[in-house]
Scaffold this motif. Structure first.
Motif, PDB file in Angstrom:
ATOM      1  N   UNK A  70       3.270  10.227  -7.372  1.00  0.00           N
ATOM      2  CA  UNK A  70       4.482  10.049  -8.876  1.00  0.00           C
ATOM      3  C   UNK A  70       3.324  10.818  -9.832  1.00  0.00           C
ATOM      4  N   UNK A  71       2.259   9.303  -9.677  1.00  0.00           N
ATOM      5  CA  UNK A  71       1.313  10.023 -11.361  1.00  0.00           C
ATOM      6  C   UNK A  71       0.588  11.283 -11.318  1.00  0.00           C
TER       7      UNK A  71
ATOM      8  N   UNK B  17       0.902  -1.313  -0.058  1.00  0.00           N
ATOM      9  CA  UNK B  17       0.439   0.031   0.056  1.00  0.00           C
ATOM     10  C   UNK B  17       0.633   1.279  -0.162  1.00  0.00           C
ATOM     11  N   UNK B  18       2.401   1.233   0.595  1.00  0.00           N
ATOM     12  CA  UNK B  18       3.154   2.130   0.295  1.00  0.00           C
ATOM     13  C   UNK B  18       3.347   2.573  -0.651  1.00  0.00           C
ATOM     14  N   UNK B  19       4.296   1.537  -1.597  1.00  0.00           N
ATOM     15  CA  UNK B  19       4.289   2.292  -2.710  1.00  0.00           C
ATOM     16  C   UNK B  19       3.437   2.687  -3.702  1.00  0.00           C
TER      17      UNK B  19
ATOM     18  N   UNK C  56      19.478   6.535  -5.076  1.00  0.00           N
ATOM     19  CA  UNK C  56      19.373   7.722  -4.169  1.00  0.00           C
ATOM     20  C   UNK C  56      20.565   8.792  -4.395  1.00  0.00           C
ATOM     21  N   UNK C  57      21.597   8.453  -4.182  1.00  0.00           N
ATOM     22  CA  UNK C  57      22.894   9.826  -3.959  1.00  0.00           C
ATOM     23  C   UNK C  57      22.877  10.110  -5.947  1.00  0.00           C
TER      24      UNK C  57
ATOM     25  N   UNK D 264      10.405   7.511  -3.329  1.00  0.00           N
ATOM     26  CA  UNK D 264      10.310   6.265  -3.441  1.00  0.00           C
ATOM     27  C   UNK D 264      11.420   5.204  -2.925  1.00  0.00           C
ATOM     28  N   UNK D 265      13.294   6.186  -3.157  1.00  0.00           N
ATOM     29  CA  UNK D 265      13.914   4.654  -3.080  1.00  0.00           C
ATOM     30  C   UNK D 265      14.458   5.224  -1.125  1.00  0.00           C
TER      31      UNK D 265
END
Length: 172
Positions: free
Chosen positions: A95-96, A86-88, A157-158, A119-120
């Motif tokens: 994002x959409x 559910x989090x993703x 992420x970096x 997300x990362x």
């Protein structure tokens, strides 16, 4: 006495974490599978070539992460089975919305990076917990596999931050 059945709760250290570990594995496997579709869309919308390439590279990595998770399940004697994360789902819905709101805007790539970094950070938190649980339960193979993925998520992420600071967030 050594425990020969890897997924038995009886004799493993910190056995109280086993059900949580398995539930979190199923959650992140579902998340990785959901993310595949989201990354394809983000790569398709990115206007900056470095960003597009980063999304495409992370898409390939995400496929590998899902395969690694199957090995983690095998290492503890279980069949890999994901569940809807559910989090993703929420992060990808956001994002959409960002894509719709900023499509055609000079800020689109910066907005995509923002969505991708959310997300990362979710993935980093999830894999960080899984590494800790594996370590505490002495699932050495699972710990090693999960640590590899955790490190790749941190590297992504970096990379996104570097693209943001050098390309996407600055006026050209």
């Amino acid at each position: 006495m050594a425990n020969t059945k890897k997924n038995s709760n009886d004799n493993m250290p910190n056995a109280h974490l086993h059900e949580l570990f398995v539930d979190e594995l199923r959650d992140i496997l579902g998340a990785e599978k959901q993310l595949l579709k989201g990354l394809k869309k983000m790569a398709g919308k990115a206007t900056n070539e470095m960003l597009k390439t980063a999304f495409e590279e992370h898409l390939a990595q995400t496929e590998e992460h899902a395969e690694r998770l199957k090995k983690v399940f095998e290492s503890i004697g279980l069949t890999a089975r994901g569940k809807k994360c559910k989090a993703m789902e929420g992060l990808l819905n956001e994002a959409e919305e960002i894509i719709e709101e900023f499509d055609g805007s000079e800020a689109l790539d910066a907005a995509l990076i923002s969505a991708a970094q959310k997300v990362e950070h979710y993935e980093i938190a999830s894999y960080g917990c899984l590494v800790t649980y594996a370590k505490l339960m002495e699932h050495a193979e699972a710990e090693e596999i999960l640590t590899t993925t955790l490190n790749e998520e941190k590297e992504t992420d970096v990379k996104l931050t570097e693209i943001a600071m050098s390309e996407a967030n600055v006026a050209q």
